[in-house]
Design a protein around this motif. Structure first.
Motif, mmCIF file in Angstrom:
data_model
loop_
_atom_site.group_PDB
_atom_site.id
_atom_site.type_symbol
_atom_site.label_atom_id
_atom_site.label_comp_id
_atom_site.label_asym_id
_atom_site.label_seq_id
_atom_site.Cartn_x
_atom_site.Cartn_y
_atom_site.Cartn_z
ATOM 1 N N GLU A 96 -26.387 67.273 -0.374
ATOM 2 C CA GLU A 96 -25.511 68.249 -0.274
ATOM 3 C C GLU A 96 -25.827 69.389 1.263
ATOM 4 O O GLU A 96 -25.612 69.644 1.628
ATOM 5 N N LYS A 97 -27.423 69.088 2.011
ATOM 6 C CA LYS A 97 -27.619 69.870 2.815
ATOM 7 C C LYS A 97 -27.048 69.060 4.206
ATOM 8 O O LYS A 97 -26.594 69.723 5.116
ATOM 9 N N LEU A 98 -26.351 67.805 4.184
ATOM 10 C CA LEU A 98 -26.101 66.726 5.590
ATOM 11 C C LEU A 98 -24.612 67.559 5.393
ATOM 12 O O LEU A 98 -24.120 67.817 6.607
ATOM 13 N N ILE A 99 -24.420 68.311 4.759
ATOM 14 C CA ILE A 99 -22.574 67.358 3.909
ATOM 15 C C ILE A 99 -22.485 69.504 4.465
ATOM 16 O O ILE A 99 -21.120 69.550 5.550
ATOM 17 N N GLY A 100 -23.210 70.027 4.126
ATOM 18 C CA GLY A 100 -23.269 71.817 4.570
ATOM 19 C C GLY A 100 -23.220 71.853 5.875
ATOM 20 O O GLY A 100 -22.469 72.475 6.343
ATOM 21 N N LEU A 141 -29.755 56.731 1.205
ATOM 22 C CA LEU A 141 -30.026 58.015 0.452
ATOM 23 C C LEU A 141 -30.183 57.808 -0.866
ATOM 24 O O LEU A 141 -31.886 57.814 -1.618
ATOM 25 N N ARG A 142 -29.093 56.411 -1.762
ATOM 26 C CA ARG A 142 -29.427 57.085 -3.491
ATOM 27 C C ARG A 142 -30.525 55.448 -3.407
ATOM 28 O O ARG A 142 -30.489 55.284 -4.490
ATOM 29 N N ILE A 143 -30.739 54.774 -2.725
ATOM 30 C CA ILE A 143 -31.448 53.368 -2.717
ATOM 31 C C ILE A 143 -32.937 54.285 -2.810
ATOM 32 O O ILE A 143 -34.119 53.248 -3.665
ATOM 33 N N ASP A 163 -29.622 64.641 -4.212
ATOM 34 C CA ASP A 163 -28.439 65.098 -4.252
ATOM 35 C C ASP A 163 -28.848 66.105 -3.429
ATOM 36 O O ASP A 163 -27.246 66.840 -2.292
ATOM 37 N N ARG A 164 -29.679 66.704 -3.138
ATOM 38 C CA ARG A 164 -30.380 67.686 -2.669
ATOM 39 C C ARG A 164 -30.281 67.465 -0.721
ATOM 40 O O ARG A 164 -29.067 68.336 -0.079
ATOM 41 N N LEU A 165 -30.705 66.441 -0.610
ATOM 42 C CA LEU A 165 -30.344 65.916 0.906
ATOM 43 C C LEU A 165 -28.356 65.787 1.175
ATOM 44 O O LEU A 165 -28.440 66.150 2.024
ATOM 45 N N PRO A 206 -35.911 72.914 6.413
ATOM 46 C CA PRO A 206 -37.047 71.529 5.683
ATOM 47 C C PRO A 206 -36.868 70.211 5.154
ATOM 48 O O PRO A 206 -37.032 69.192 5.647
ATOM 49 N N ASP A 207 -35.563 70.587 4.629
ATOM 50 C CA ASP A 207 -35.123 68.960 3.968
ATOM 51 C C ASP A 207 -34.404 67.880 4.791
ATOM 52 O O ASP A 207 -34.976 67.300 5.228
#
Ligand code: FAD
Ligand code: UDP
Length: 374
Positions: free
Chosen positions: A117-121, A103-105, A113-115, A140-141
């Motif tokens: 947070e969503k994945l971990i949540g 993701l970071r690349i 950061d948003r993705l 949606p994200d």
């Protein structure tokens, strides 16, 4: 010639069964192999540059099974090795499986950061989420991410590798390379990951070196069947071929391997680079990463070109996991059950997309069955 057990195929399945039957049961085993070498698809050999290459494509050992690891450790020492794979996506190399590091690349810090947070949540840190599962998310994200990864990592690669889209295959195929909700950049997360120190062929030589085991190379079992007296048959070739394709051929996928030498010490930073969206080949592997031959001044690469399987022209490397093929396989399985003293096993005998460790685990289990029937 006389044998208690005739084993067809000298790959991981046949070699494990031969070794167990010879050592534990003290029975005489004849292994018949139609290729001119032992090892099945895991066979390796030195090329003209002294690089240990895998003739049938790169093989990396990994397993969760302590039993399998300890069993194989009787025949080899190991070199610790974590396989790393990158995929070229929009011209950038990202770690595979697709992870938080990938993701970071690809995205800005804000989006990543948003993705993250969503994945971990949603799934928790460390989760392994198959792409077809991620595609069902409603957020949606997460939908955006699923569509992006599907399109850029899975769709093109799967079309090349199988001639089919991911949804046309069993979901277990793409689930082999899940989206990783972590920063682990290794291709596998198994507890045991290592390469046989002197290679696979040396391992097989030790497995088959037993006074009760004879190996006949370059012979199809049909050629020798009439000349060998045996009590039991263990068959690790294609099950549809055994029954003369009575229920129609089972589909397999094949590959062509192109090996290329380069007069440089290293050609790529990691063991394998995947090309989901460009070129006719799917991936390029640099063997030296796998073998640890970092002292050599030159290197050898392996390019994999998927192709249709044509009996007699190429090899049935991959069973094609798909419900309709499973149904056809079950017809052969019914036939197999009716035969006395004949056992089927292995990637081709069971028509299963086994890794090496799974082939060994299956063989060890079948050995227990065989031993009980005596
Ligand atoms: P095989 O190795 O296919 O052995 C069967 C043998 O039977 C063959 O040698 C064949 O010639 C012989 N045979 C068939 N019919 C007859 C006949 N009629 N008479 C005589 N002999 C016959 N697994 C991993 O764990 N890690 C990896 O990184 C990995 N990479 C792979 C990459 C590729 C490109 C491929 C194709 C497979 C890979 N695998 C990997 C899977 C691995 O190759 C298999 O799990 C393993 O080889 C299965 O062993 P087997 O004995 O069941 O079958
Ligand atoms: N896959 C993909 N893109 C990749 C890597 C894998 O789409 O970059 C899919 C593809 O369908 C592939 C499957 O995941 O056949 C399993 O990949 P794996 O690397 O386990 O395949 P193998 O090493 O057995 O050929």
């Amino acid at each position: 010639m006389k044998a208690d057990y005739l084993i067809v195929g000298a790959g991981f399945t046949g070699a494990t069964l031969a070794e167990r039957i010879a050592s534990e049961l003290g029975k005489r085993v004849l292994v018949v192999e139609r290729r001119d070498h032992i090892g099945g698809n895991a066979y390796d050999e030195m090329d003209e540059r002294g690089v240990l290459v895998h003739r049938y494509g790169p093989h990396i050992f990994h397993t969760e099974s302590r039993k399998v690891f300890e069993y194989l450790s009787r025949f080899t020492e190991w070199r610790p090795y974590f396989h790393r794979v990158r995929a070229v996506v929009e011209g950038k190399e990202i770690p595979l499986p697709f992870s938080l590091a990938s993701l970071r690349i690809l995205f800005s810090d804000r989006v990543a950061d948003r993705l993250e947070e969503k994945l971990i949540g949603r799934f928790g840190y460390g989760a392994r989420v198959p792409i077809l599962r991620l595609k069902q998310e409603e957020d949606p994200d997460l939908r955006f991410l699923a569509d992006y990864v599907y399109k850029n990592v899975f769709e093109g690669y799967t079309l090349k590798q199988w001639g089919m889209r991911p949804e046309e295959l069993s979901p277990s195929v793409t689930a082999r390379v899940p989206v990783l909700v972590s920063y682990d950049t290794r291709y596998f997360q198994d507890a045991y990951q290592a390469m046989p120190k002197e290679g696979y062929t040396a391992l097989f030589r030790r497995m088959l070196r037993h006074p009760n085991i004879k190996v006949l190379l370059g012979a199809d079992w049909r050629e020798v069947e009439g000349e060998v007296r045996y009590r039991y048959l263990i068959y690790t070739g294609p099950i549809d071929e055994f029954f003369g394709y009575a229920h129609g051929p089972l589909p397999y996928r094949s590959l062509r391997f192109r090996l290329e030498g380069r007069p440089v010490p290293w050609a790529q930073e990691v063991g394998t680079v995947n090309y989901p969206n460009e070129y006719a080949y799917t991936r390029v592997t640099e063997f030296k990463h796998l073998t640890g031959q970092d002292y050599l001044p030159h290197t050898t690469l392996c390019y994999e070109y998927p192709e249709a399987y044509e009996p007699g022209r190429n090899e049935p490397y991959y069973p094609v996991p798909k419900e309709e093929n499973e149904e056809r396989y079950r017809l052969y399985l019914e036939e197999a059950k009716r035969l006395k003293g004949v056992y089927f096993a292995g990637r081709l005998g069971d028509y299963r997309y086994y890794n090496m460790d799974q082939a060994v685990a299956r063989a060890l289990k079948l050995f227990e069955e065989v031993a009980q029937c005596l």
